[in-house]
Write a protein that holds these residues in place. Structure first.
Motif, short mmCIF file in Angstrom:
data_model
loop_
_atom_site.label_atom_id
_atom_site.label_comp_id
_atom_site.label_asym_id
_atom_site.label_seq_id
_atom_site.Cartn_x
_atom_site.Cartn_y
_atom_site.Cartn_z
N ALA A 22 7.20 -6.44 -6.38
CA ALA A 22 5.99 -5.95 -7.04
C ALA A 22 4.76 -6.12 -6.15
O ALA A 22 3.89 -5.24 -6.09
CB ALA A 22 5.79 -6.68 -8.37
N THR A 23 4.69 -7.25 -5.45
CA THR A 23 3.53 -7.52 -4.59
C THR A 23 3.46 -6.50 -3.45
O THR A 23 2.39 -5.92 -3.18
CB THR A 23 3.63 -8.95 -4.00
N ILE A 24 4.60 -6.28 -2.81
CA ILE A 24 4.62 -5.31 -1.69
C ILE A 24 4.32 -3.90 -2.22
O ILE A 24 3.55 -3.15 -1.63
CB ILE A 24 5.97 -5.37 -0.96
N ARG A 25 4.92 -3.58 -3.35
CA ARG A 25 4.66 -2.27 -3.95
C ARG A 25 3.17 -2.07 -4.24
O ARG A 25 2.60 -1.01 -3.95
CB ARG A 25 5.44 -2.13 -5.26
N ASP A 26 2.54 -3.09 -4.79
CA ASP A 26 1.11 -2.97 -5.13
C ASP A 26 0.25 -2.77 -3.88
O ASP A 26 -0.72 -2.00 -3.91
CB ASP A 26 0.64 -4.21 -5.90
N ARG A 27 0.63 -3.45 -2.80
CA ARG A 27 -0.13 -3.27 -1.55
C ARG A 27 0.02 -1.85 -1.02
O ARG A 27 -0.95 -1.24 -0.55
CB ARG A 27 0.35 -4.27 -0.50
N VAL A 28 1.24 -1.33 -1.09
CA VAL A 28 1.47 0.04 -0.62
C VAL A 28 0.72 1.02 -1.53
O VAL A 28 0.09 1.97 -1.06
CB VAL A 28 2.98 0.35 -0.58
N ARG A 29 0.76 0.74 -2.82
CA ARG A 29 0.08 1.63 -3.77
C ARG A 29 -1.43 1.66 -3.52
O ARG A 29 -2.06 2.72 -3.56
CB ARG A 29 0.39 1.17 -5.20
N GLU A 30 -2.00 0.47 -3.25
CA GLU A 30 -3.44 0.41 -2.94
C GLU A 30 -3.76 1.22 -1.68
O GLU A 30 -4.80 1.90 -1.62
CB GLU A 30 -3.88 -1.04 -2.74
N GLY A 31 -2.87 1.14 -0.69
CA GLY A 31 -3.09 1.89 0.54
C GLY A 31 -3.07 3.39 0.29
O GLY A 31 -3.91 4.14 0.82
N ILE A 32 -2.16 3.82 -0.55
CA ILE A 32 -2.08 5.25 -0.89
C ILE A 32 -3.35 5.67 -1.63
O ILE A 32 -3.96 6.71 -1.32
CB ILE A 32 -0.82 5.53 -1.74
N ALA A 33 -3.76 4.83 -2.57
CA ALA A 33 -4.95 5.15 -3.36
C ALA A 33 -6.20 5.21 -2.49
O ALA A 33 -7.14 5.97 -2.77
CB ALA A 33 -5.13 4.11 -4.47
N ALA A 34 -6.20 4.42 -1.41
CA ALA A 34 -7.35 4.40 -0.50
C ALA A 34 -7.28 5.54 0.52
O ALA A 34 -8.14 5.63 1.41
CB ALA A 34 -7.41 3.06 0.23
N GLY A 35 -6.26 6.36 0.41
CA GLY A 35 -6.15 7.52 1.29
C GLY A 35 -5.58 7.22 2.66
O GLY A 35 -5.72 8.02 3.58
N ARG A 36 -4.94 6.06 2.81
CA ARG A 36 -4.39 5.72 4.12
C ARG A 36 -3.07 6.47 4.36
O ARG A 36 -2.34 6.78 3.43
CB ARG A 36 -4.13 4.21 4.21
#
Ligand SMILES: [Zn+2]
Length: 316
Positions: A266-280
């Motif tokens: 869940a932690t790794i998923r959330d970090r990846v999700r935040e990156g996607i949301a930030a347009g990275r």
């Protein structure tokens, strides 16, 4: 029961030409013989020993090569969860003979991957009834590609296919045990089932929970990172602090181990999700090191992040 058949070579597992998939060689190197077919790893099944690990009462875990096997024996017959690779069938059957005189009556497939179902044709040929989720049976009726390992798994012959399937759950009443087999997918694949021995409080999770590090999520074949997190929560809800867990791979585990695994994913998923949301971009997300704080074990980091990223971008 018919006599035990000779083990056949692992004809159902073929390795494709190397180099097509990102991160394959590293993933292979790290996972090693745990997940890979003999053709890719040069695995010598002759040297594999089957370890019999008592779990509780009449329940055992068998470890050889491939997914952990769960066994329950008793007056109503022998019931096993997963059956590893075809060349190991005789050794697995010998190990079971050391526990009980009764041959295998039921084989539950937690999912369709070759390191959990390779013995299906042998055990099915000996008269065992194979049971799986409907999606897993459907996969086993046709050729499959496990992309991360560049490995093709050929369709099974009728004797290797489940004779009984279910959509949500099925309950067995055997050997004084209530055994609940229920669907938790899409998670590791699109056909994941877990097996809960209620009275003994033992849970076999298949590859929804593993102990080798960053887990393989077969996203191209319907696996899903959110599904893994939800499946872990569902399993946790149905168990307690006393439950003994047989993971898909690795040692007997506790509910704490399960929850730590779920938190990691869940932690790794959330970090990846935040990156996607930030347009990275994907590369920028990898560069942000979303697996930081966790050991570099299991699936190679970049390949794992790719599976998580694709899960989140493509959805279920
Ligand atoms: Zn698997």
């Amino acid at each position: 029961m018919p006599a035990r058949s000779d083990s056949t070579p692992p004809a159902h597992v073929e390795t494709r030409p190397p180099g097509r998939t990102l991160g394959v060689s590293l993933a292979v190197a790290l996972i090693g013989a745990t997940l890979m077919p003999t053709s890719a790893m040069g695995q010598d099944f002759d040297s594999v020993q089957i370890a019999v690990v008592p779990v509780t009462g009449s329940i055992y875990m068998l470890q050889g090569s491939g997914g952990n096997i769960g066994v329950i024996v008793g007056a109503d017959g022998t019931f096993i969860v997963d059956d590893q690779y075809a060349p190991l069938t005789d050794k697995i059957a010998d190990a079971i003979e050391g526990i009980t005189d009764d041959p295998v009556d039921f084989v539950i497939n937690t999912h369709w991957h070759f390191d959990h179902t390779g013995g299906n044709e042998n055990f099915g040929g000996m008269g065992a009834v194979i049971v799986s989720h409907e999606n897993s049976r459907r996969r086993m009726t046709t050729d499959q590609l496990v992309e991360l390992f560049d490995t093709e798994q050929s369709a099974y012959s009728p004797e290797g296919l489940p004779k009984i399937t279910f959509d949500e759950s099925v309950r067995f009443h055997l050997n004084g045990e209530t055994i609940d087999v229920f669907y938790v997918g899409p998670a590791h694949t699109d056909g994941d089932a877990v097996v809960y021995f209620r009275e003994s409080n033992v849970m076999h999770t298949g590859d929804v929970f593993v102990r080798y590090g960053l887990p393989f999520i077969d996203q191209p074949n319907g696996g899903d990172v959110d599904g893994i997190v939800e499946a872990v929560a569902e399993i946790a809800r149905r168990t307690d602090a006393e439950t003994v867990f047989i993971p898909g791979h690795g040692p007997l585990s506790s509910r704490e181990d399960l929850l730590a695994f779920g938190d990691m994913v869940a932690t790794i998923r959330d970090r990846v999700r935040e990156g996607i949301a930030a347009g990275r971009s994907f590369d920028e997300i990898v560069a942000s090191n979303p697996t930081r704080g966790y050991p570099e074990e299991g699936i190679e980091t970049r390949a794992f992040v790719r599976l998580v990223y694709d899960s989140l971008v493509e959805g279920r």
